[in-house]
Design a protein around this motif. Sequence first.
Motif, mmCIF file in Angstrom:
data_model
loop_
_atom_site.group_PDB
_atom_site.id
_atom_site.type_symbol
_atom_site.label_atom_id
_atom_site.label_comp_id
_atom_site.label_asym_id
_atom_site.label_seq_id
_atom_site.Cartn_x
_atom_site.Cartn_y
_atom_site.Cartn_z
ATOM 1 N N ARG A 71 64.824 22.184 103.259
ATOM 2 C CA ARG A 71 65.170 20.906 102.645
ATOM 3 C C ARG A 71 65.969 21.120 101.364
ATOM 4 N NH1 ARG A 71 60.269 16.479 102.733
ATOM 5 N NH2 ARG A 71 59.954 16.331 105.000
ATOM 6 N N TRP A 125 66.107 11.888 98.243
ATOM 7 C CA TRP A 125 65.014 11.294 99.006
ATOM 8 C C TRP A 125 64.392 12.306 99.952
ATOM 9 C CZ3 TRP A 125 63.483 6.460 97.668
ATOM 10 C CH2 TRP A 125 62.496 5.862 98.447
ATOM 11 N N LEU A 126 65.225 13.171 100.508
ATOM 12 C CA LEU A 126 64.723 14.215 101.399
ATOM 13 C C LEU A 126 63.666 15.067 100.707
ATOM 14 C CD1 LEU A 126 64.887 16.100 103.929
ATOM 15 C CD2 LEU A 126 66.805 17.240 102.783
ATOM 16 N N LYS A 128 61.583 14.331 98.425
ATOM 17 C CA LYS A 128 60.299 13.672 98.150
ATOM 18 C C LYS A 128 59.729 12.959 99.373
ATOM 19 C CE LYS A 128 62.465 9.482 96.217
ATOM 20 N NZ LYS A 128 62.619 8.657 95.013
ATOM 21 N N LEU A 129 60.352 13.201 100.532
ATOM 22 C CA LEU A 129 59.905 12.545 101.761
ATOM 23 C C LEU A 129 58.566 13.126 102.201
ATOM 24 C CD1 LEU A 129 60.769 10.572 104.101
ATOM 25 C CD2 LEU A 129 61.705 12.603 105.240
ATOM 26 N N GLU A 130 57.532 12.306 102.209
ATOM 27 C CA GLU A 130 56.229 12.776 102.645
ATOM 28 C C GLU A 130 55.329 11.588 102.951
ATOM 29 O OE1 GLU A 130 54.180 14.951 99.636
ATOM 30 O OE2 GLU A 130 54.403 13.392 98.111
ATOM 31 N N HIS A 131 54.302 11.855 103.705
ATOM 32 C CA HIS A 131 53.268 10.872 104.005
ATOM 33 C C HIS A 131 51.939 11.518 103.658
ATOM 34 C CE1 HIS A 131 50.540 8.211 106.154
ATOM 35 N NE2 HIS A 131 51.543 7.395 106.429
ATOM 36 N N TRP A 145 58.559 14.825 109.623
ATOM 37 C CA TRP A 145 59.823 14.324 110.154
ATOM 38 C C TRP A 145 60.627 15.506 110.696
ATOM 39 C CZ3 TRP A 145 57.235 12.163 106.162
ATOM 40 C CH2 TRP A 145 57.146 10.769 106.095
ATOM 41 N N GLN A 447 67.117 2.295 98.625
ATOM 42 C CA GLN A 447 65.684 2.390 98.901
ATOM 43 C C GLN A 447 65.219 1.287 99.851
ATOM 44 O OE1 GLN A 447 63.063 3.348 95.384
ATOM 45 N NE2 GLN A 447 64.914 2.763 94.277
ATOM 46 N N THR A 464 63.249 5.722 103.480
ATOM 47 C CA THR A 464 62.489 6.395 104.532
ATOM 48 C C THR A 464 62.824 5.853 105.913
ATOM 49 O OG1 THR A 464 60.686 6.843 102.980
ATOM 50 C CG2 THR A 464 60.151 6.968 105.318
ATOM 51 N N PHE A 467 65.282 8.061 107.646
ATOM 52 C CA PHE A 467 64.693 9.285 108.182
ATOM 53 C C PHE A 467 63.827 8.990 109.404
ATOM 54 C CE2 PHE A 467 65.848 10.566 103.913
ATOM 55 C CZ PHE A 467 66.371 11.830 104.124
ATOM 56 N N ASP A 468 63.166 7.831 109.415
ATOM 57 C CA ASP A 468 62.395 7.453 110.595
ATOM 58 C C ASP A 468 63.287 7.360 111.833
ATOM 59 O OD1 ASP A 468 60.119 7.304 109.073
ATOM 60 O OD2 ASP A 468 60.074 5.110 108.980
#
Length: 487
Positions: A71, A125-126, A128-131, A145, A447, A464, A467-468
């Motif tokens: 990333r 954004w990539l 910090k992309l997390e769930h 993802w 956003q 997000t 990315f989804d």
Amino acid sequence: MTEHTLTVAGVAVDTRHWIGGRRVASTETFTDVSPIDGSTIGEISRGTALEAAAAVAAAKAAFPAWAATSRAERARILHAVADGVEKRIEDLSIVETTDNGALLRSHRRGVMPRVAHNFRFFADWLLKLEHEDFETRGHTNHVSWDPAGPSVLITPWNAPLMLATWKVAPALAAGNTVVLKPAEWSPLTASLLADIAAEAGLPAGVLNVVQGYGSEIGDALTSHPDVRRISFTGSVPTARRIAESAAGNLTPLSLELGGKSPLLVFADADLDLAVDLAVEQYDNAGQVCLAATRFLVEESVAEEFTRRFVEKAATLTQGDPRHETTDIGPNIHPRQLEKIDAFVQRALAAGARAVVGGHRKDTQYYAPTLLTDVAQDSEIVQEEVFGPVLTLQTFSTEEEAVRLANDTRFGLAATLATADAERAERVTAQLVAGTVWVNCFFVRDLQAPFGGSRHSGVGREGGTWSFDFYCDLKNTVTAPNGWKNHG
């Protein structure tokens, strides 16, 4: 310069495709024409199924390595692309103005800086992309993802590079490889983007650019079994053909389509603000999918609103988009101008009245137009014109305003002018639209989710949500205490 290079306002632009990290010429070409004066810019390589297959093959070959790239490294390269865009803002601006006729001052000050921002935003954004992990009966769920694969991106002519990079940036950030097919009426800045991306260190085959007519190259791209995502911005009829083409492979689609958005003006609104918002709908010669082309004005203020609108519209300057003082430039193509005028003339023949404009100025420019005395079920109210043509209707109650606003097959956006916060909350809750602006217009944040309802589109992009779409989401469930101790 070579036979495959154009000089556009002093800027060199390669007319060939960009496939697998190298320039590829087609045996046939198509003519690119400037909407400013109808002059020929040059001949552009005209892709076919052959170039489509080569581009998808290049994207497929490059995908494993790019998907495996960390990333942090993908983000670094995307920021380098943004750096390259910023260094060439003047070049990109003058080339795009020449190619699609939008205002040069807008490209310099807003559009091209936004292109760079598209890359920076999705790069950041990539990272910090997390769930957040969650538990189910003691088991841990972890959402990730995964890059989906080669993605075909088909983009429009009204804001060529900005709308292209709104797709390219998240697709690349997600770890996908890309085949970009720009509109044949405005292909030049996509070619420059290929140069900028290569200079930034994007590996060969990760971004490919193919030019040509949708009828000749589009189906070969959208029906290809190795394509994992398709994103399209354009018309509803073309979207239907793309969906049919993609159906055989069940390729996921993101479709951002037309609009027939309303501007609702209530009697308590600041009329000066409402008029400013209304006149803003002539931006880019009306070639904006989000434009609020249907004015719905409360009866008690309709006469005063119309008077102020006519006065304000008369101050607009229409002409050469390269001039600093120009407010409205040309329409993209004589064919589009013919379409716009046909809409207006049919409306006038059916009883509409032109309060402003109502006619073409010449072969490139259409006069800003406002039509009144239009029926709700008329073509001019129901169908997207995609030109500087607006309609005005009145309402007497809030319920009627909402009914008229929602009474089309579209649902892309809506704009509301009112001084009553409670009314704004009630009305916006009932409007069918992907984006609603209250006492403002065209405030956009990456956003936020963007897309349309009904025939205005399928899916949402931004943040997000992008990315989804461009990824395969995976949930990994791990049992507790299931590890052997190997010492």
